[in-house]
Design a protein around this motif. Structure first.
Motif, PDB file in Angstrom:
ATOM      1  N   MET A   1       0.745  -1.237  -0.050  1.00  0.00           N
ATOM      2  CA  MET A   1      -0.126  -0.027   0.205  1.00  0.00           C
ATOM      3  C   MET A   1       0.969   1.084  -0.056  1.00  0.00           C
ATOM      4  SD  MET A   1      -2.754   1.353   2.957  1.00  0.00           S
ATOM      5  CE  MET A   1      -3.917  -0.225   2.765  1.00  0.00           C
ATOM      6  N   ARG A   2       0.857   2.089  -1.086  1.00  0.00           N
ATOM      7  CA  ARG A   2       1.373   3.528  -0.892  1.00  0.00           C
ATOM      8  C   ARG A   2       0.729   4.467   0.056  1.00  0.00           C
ATOM      9  NH1 ARG A   2       5.617   4.775  -3.951  1.00  0.00           N
ATOM     10  NH2 ARG A   2       6.106   6.926  -4.044  1.00  0.00           N
ATOM     11  N   LEU A   3       1.668   4.942   0.809  1.00  0.00           N
ATOM     12  CA  LEU A   3       1.041   5.746   2.087  1.00  0.00           C
ATOM     13  C   LEU A   3       1.059   7.426   1.742  1.00  0.00           C
ATOM     14  CD1 LEU A   3       3.072   4.005   4.848  1.00  0.00           C
ATOM     15  CD2 LEU A   3       0.711   3.171   4.149  1.00  0.00           C
ATOM     16  N   ARG A  48      -0.716   2.387   7.246  1.00  0.00           N
ATOM     17  CA  ARG A  48      -1.866   2.168   6.718  1.00  0.00           C
ATOM     18  C   ARG A  48      -3.064   2.088   8.219  1.00  0.00           C
ATOM     19  NH1 ARG A  48      -1.948  -3.803   4.800  1.00  0.00           N
ATOM     20  NH2 ARG A  48      -0.612  -2.857   3.321  1.00  0.00           N
ATOM     21  N   SER A  53      -4.199   7.757   4.906  1.00  0.00           N
ATOM     22  CA  SER A  53      -3.452   6.560   4.241  1.00  0.00           C
ATOM     23  C   SER A  53      -4.821   5.638   4.165  1.00  0.00           C
ATOM     24  CB  SER A  53      -2.140   5.787   5.040  1.00  0.00           C
ATOM     25  OG  SER A  53      -1.200   6.594   4.721  1.00  0.00           O
ATOM     26  N   ASP A  70       4.696  -1.450   3.477  1.00  0.00           N
ATOM     27  CA  ASP A  70       4.240  -0.143   2.983  1.00  0.00           C
ATOM     28  C   ASP A  70       5.413   0.984   3.018  1.00  0.00           C
ATOM     29  OD1 ASP A  70       1.933  -1.362   2.744  1.00  0.00           O
ATOM     30  OD2 ASP A  70       1.038  -0.404   4.664  1.00  0.00           O
ATOM     31  N   THR A  74       6.693   2.992  -0.287  1.00  0.00           N
ATOM     32  CA  THR A  74       6.451   4.555  -0.211  1.00  0.00           C
ATOM     33  C   THR A  74       7.757   5.641   0.035  1.00  0.00           C
ATOM     34  OG1 THR A  74       4.419   4.101   1.027  1.00  0.00           O
ATOM     35  CG2 THR A  74       5.132   6.512   0.867  1.00  0.00           C
TER      36      THR A  74
END
Length: 235
Positions: A1-3, A48, A53, A70, A74
């Motif tokens: 997941m890109r924060l 996350r 986010s 993450d 990121t």
């Protein structure tokens, strides 16, 4: 997941800041600008389930390795400095070999989630979701008005399912095996997460350990000047 990230400064050196459970980038509202004044470009994430986010599908996707992945997705590798507080210290340690910062600072890191009544209990954190401003003040009597406001806003955004995602790690050995880069551990006084025997163990593994006298778990908010002075040569 890109924060989601927030930045301060535009210096040539990069500093990374990773907050703890229930907080977000606003916890660093004084640390970020202070590092920027020292010539850093400072990048602070929202983990996350925190701040702006994204949210995970369920508690099972709020594991230390998820947070670490993450960070790697990121943040830039090879920063001059990386700082992680509490849960952020746990995530940073697990991402360290991939992020490859020159130096690391772990502020009262959550490397051991103890069991029993005095240990980690997700329900205690979840109840914090409904804390009033005065209740936050009661737990943190040394915080400024700005920090009380920032914490209240962060807690309202926080996905409380993330607290349950850590339950399976209660009692697990999450201690770093060694300091792979020059690494400082700053401790509250007393630290509920790093007792004296654990501090001695970390020193034997190559970590420099320093205590900020009379500071609580969120050292940089309890005693900003003490926190910054403890960093000393690390910044």
């Amino acid at each position: 997941m890109r924060l989601h990230t927030s930045t301060w400064g535009s210096g040539d050196r990069i500093a990374l800041l990773v907050h703890g459970l229930m907080a977000d980038h606003r916890t660093w509202r004084r640390v970020g600008p202070a590092l920027a004044e020292l010539g850093y470009r400072v990048i602070a994430v929202d983990l996350r389930g925190h701040g702006l986010s994204g949210r995970a599908a369920g508690p099972e996707e709020y594991r230390p390795e998820d947070y670490a992945d993450d960070l790697v997705e990121t943040l830039p590798a090879g920063a001059e400095l990386a700082v992680g507080h509490s849960l952020g210290g746990l995530a940073l340690a697990q991402a360290l070999e991939r992020l490859e910062p020159a130096r690391a600072v772990y502020s009262d890191p959550a490397w051991h989630l103890g069991a029993g009544p005095a240990g980690y209990r997700a329900e205690v954190f979840v109840r914090g979701k409904s804390m009033t401003r005065e209740q936050i003040r009661g737990f943190n009597p040394h915080w400024s008005e700005e920090d009380l406001d920032a914490e209240g806003a962060a807690v309202r955004l926080w996905d409380e399912r993330s607290a349950y995602g850590l339950r399976e790690f209660v009692g697990a050995d999450l201690w770093p095996a060694r300091a792979t880069v020059p690494s400082l551990v700053t401790l509250a006084d007393p630290s509920m997460l790093i007792p004296p025997d654990a501090a001695r163990m970390l020193a034997s593994r190559g970590f420099t350990v320093r205590t900020v006298a009379k500071a609580g778990h969120t050292i940089h908010r309890d005693d900003f000047d003490g926190f910054m002075s403890t960093l000393g040569e690390w910044i």
